[in-house]
Design an enzyme around this catalytic site. Structure first.
Site, PDB file in Angstrom:
ATOM      1  N   HIS A  55       0.873  -1.173   0.000  1.00 19.82           N
ATOM      2  CA  HIS A  55       0.000   0.000   0.000  1.00 19.82           C
ATOM      3  C   HIS A  55       0.911   1.225   0.000  1.00 19.82           C
ATOM      4  CE1 HIS A  55      -3.018  -2.886   1.976  1.00 19.82           C
ATOM      5  NE2 HIS A  55      -3.348  -2.726   0.720  1.00 19.82           N
TER       6      HIS A  55
ATOM      7  N   GLU B 261       1.640   3.714   3.134  1.00 17.58           N
ATOM      8  CA  GLU B 261       2.023   3.164   4.443  1.00 17.58           C
ATOM      9  C   GLU B 261       3.546   3.272   4.554  1.00 17.58           C
ATOM     10  OE1 GLU B 261       0.083  -0.650   4.751  1.00 17.58           O
ATOM     11  OE2 GLU B 261      -1.906   0.267   4.554  1.00 17.58           O
TER      12      GLU B 261
ATOM     13  N   ASN C 261      -3.119  -5.947  -2.251  1.00 16.01           N
ATOM     14  CA  ASN C 261      -3.117  -6.968  -1.197  1.00 16.01           C
ATOM     15  C   ASN C 261      -4.372  -7.840  -1.212  1.00 16.01           C
ATOM     16  OD1 ASN C 261      -1.393  -7.977   0.838  1.00 16.01           O
ATOM     17  ND2 ASN C 261      -2.726  -7.146   2.435  1.00 16.01           N
ATOM     18  N   ARG C 262      -5.188  -7.695  -2.241  1.00 12.71           N
ATOM     19  CA  ARG C 262      -6.337  -8.582  -2.470  1.00 12.71           C
ATOM     20  C   ARG C 262      -6.273  -9.195  -3.869  1.00 12.71           C
ATOM     21  NH1 ARG C 262      -6.167  -6.349   1.825  1.00 12.71           N
ATOM     22  NH2 ARG C 262      -7.901  -5.734   3.199  1.00 12.71           N
TER      23      ARG C 262
ATOM     24  N   TYR D 205      -8.064 -13.333   2.542  1.00 14.48           N
ATOM     25  CA  TYR D 205      -7.972 -12.765   1.204  1.00 14.48           C
ATOM     26  C   TYR D 205      -6.609 -13.080   0.589  1.00 14.48           C
ATOM     27  CZ  TYR D 205      -6.176  -9.071   4.300  1.00 14.48           C
ATOM     28  OH  TYR D 205      -5.515  -8.385   5.280  1.00 14.48           O
ATOM     29  N   SER D 206      -6.480 -12.792  -0.706  1.00 12.80           N
ATOM     30  CA  SER D 206      -5.307 -13.214  -1.488  1.00 12.80           C
ATOM     31  C   SER D 206      -4.211 -12.163  -1.394  1.00 12.80           C
ATOM     32  CB  SER D 206      -5.713 -13.461  -2.938  1.00 12.80           C
ATOM     33  OG  SER D 206      -6.707 -14.458  -2.997  1.00 12.80           O
TER      34      SER D 206
ATOM     35  N   THR E 131      -0.439 -10.223  -0.995  1.00 11.78           N
ATOM     36  CA  THR E 131       0.817 -10.136  -1.733  1.00 11.78           C
ATOM     37  C   THR E 131       1.817 -11.170  -1.217  1.00 11.78           C
ATOM     38  OG1 THR E 131       0.378  -7.764  -1.876  1.00 11.78           O
ATOM     39  CG2 THR E 131       2.569  -8.495  -2.517  1.00 11.78           C
ATOM     40  N   ARG E 132       1.878 -11.331   0.091  1.00  7.85           N
ATOM     41  CA  ARG E 132       2.853 -12.239   0.706  1.00  7.85           C
ATOM     42  C   ARG E 132       2.508 -13.705   0.488  1.00  7.85           C
ATOM     43  NH1 ARG E 132       0.009  -9.382   4.441  1.00  7.85           N
ATOM     44  NH2 ARG E 132      -1.491 -10.507   5.727  1.00  7.85           N
TER      45      ARG E 132
ATOM     46  N   GLU F  63       2.060  -5.526  10.742  1.00  8.91           N
ATOM     47  CA  GLU F  63       1.175  -4.355  10.801  1.00  8.91           C
ATOM     48  C   GLU F  63       1.563  -3.568  12.046  1.00  8.91           C
ATOM     49  OE1 GLU F  63      -1.647  -2.473   8.703  1.00  8.91           O
ATOM     50  OE2 GLU F  63      -1.843  -4.644   8.452  1.00  8.91           O
TER      51      GLU F  63
END
EC number: 3.5.1.15
Length: 315
Positions: free
Chosen positions: A23, A26, A72-73, A166-167, A169-170, A180
């Site tokens: 993102h 961030e 990130n999704r 959810y899908s 990046t990592r 986080e």
């Protein structure tokens, strides 16, 4: 040290990536990744190939969460197998490229570990995010990090919920770990948040180096918060938000929310109470980025996970 009969032998982790800017607003992860791309001395470890990486460079350049869609999704089978055609959303193109560079997702060729660095506007402190409660390598790693960070708190969030997972990046890696750290406003860098993230990465890389060197880690238990439910704001018939997070709940991430406790405060001053049957532990409370996802906070339950002893498998 544990008995060898109760010790799980795991492949060493040779390739590690550190993602910042999944993102683009961030700033702790963006700044650390850029810093380590210029000078990697502090993240170098014996026998490890470590690659700091900016996941979403266009979003970083514009200091926005994403360009077309949330990266990130974006790591779904459909996106990763999509044809390279004109007009494909930028983050889908980027997901396919990241999958080529660090995957393929789910394959033996994928990177061993990806640390994905995020900031939250919520009062979550330092939080490690796991996508599996049975990944012994990651459980032992977060146990090591939590001990190394003491007396400072480092929470562990497990997201295996079939509807809420959810899908990420990592998720390209064999051992994906999200980090986080907050609270920090979007587009802002706070020194305490930056240093917490930096310190956690140091301990994580130390753990991997020790594991690869042949150190056996004994059985352990890890206190975790398991994702349960996504809670939306109260809305009217047109979908407009009609209430705010109640001041008694605001900034109380990881604290118990019991039946009858204040949850929301409507714009006309009415308190909406929590009516769930069981005590829950909210997190991502009033996260700025989740307004578009229709999420006021996420509920979790507390669990203790047990992990076998682990050591490196020798050929």
């Amino acid at each position: 040290m544990s008995s060898r009969t109760n010790c799980s032998c795991l492949q060493e982790a040779k390739r590690v990536a550190i993602f910042g800017g999944t993102h683009g607003n961030e700033m702790s992860g963006v700044t650390l990744a850029n810093m380590w791309m210029r000078n990697s001395a502090e993240i170098e470890r014996n026998g490890l190939a470590i690659k700091p990486f900016i996941s979403n460079p266009r979003a970083v350049e514009k200091c926005t969460r994403y360009i077309d869609t949330d990266l990130n999704r974006a790591f779904t089978p459909e996106n990763l197998s999509a044809l390279d055609v004109e007009g494909l959303p930028y983050e889908v193109q980027r997901a396919k490229e990241i999958n080529r560079l660090f995957g393929p997702k789910g394959s033996s060729d994928a990177y061993d570990v990806i640390f994905d660095l995020h900031n939250t506007t919520s009062n979550m402190g330092s939080t490690l995010i796991l996508e599996s409660s049975t990944d012994l390598f990651n459980l032992q790693m977060v146990h090591y990090i939590k001990k190394a960070m003491a007396p400072h708190t480092c929470s562990v969030l497990v997201n295996e919920h079939p509807q809420l997972k959810y899908s990420t990046t990592r998720s390209v890696a064999k051992h994906p770990i999200g980090l986080e750290v907050g609270p920090q406003p979007q587009g802002v860098l706070r020194s305490n948040v930056f240093e917490s993230m930096r310190t956690i990465l140091k301990h994580a890389l130390d753990f991997i180096e020790l594991f690869n060197s042949g150190v056996e880690f004994p059985p352990c238990t890890v206190d975790v918060f398991r994702v349960q439910e996504r809670m939306d704001y109260p809305r009217d018939a047109n979908g407009n938000i009609t209430a705010m997070v109640h001041p008694h709940l605001q900034d109380c991430d990881w604290e118990p929310l019991n039946r009858g406790d204040p949850m929301f405060l409507t714009f006309d001053g009415r308190t909406v109470l929590y009516e769930g049957a069981n005590t829950v532990y909210p997190t991502f409370i009033n996260e700025a980025a989740y307004y578009e996802k229709q999420q006021a906070f996420m509920t979790t339950c507390r669990e203790i996970l047990a992990a076998n002893a682990i050591r490196k498998a020798y050929k």
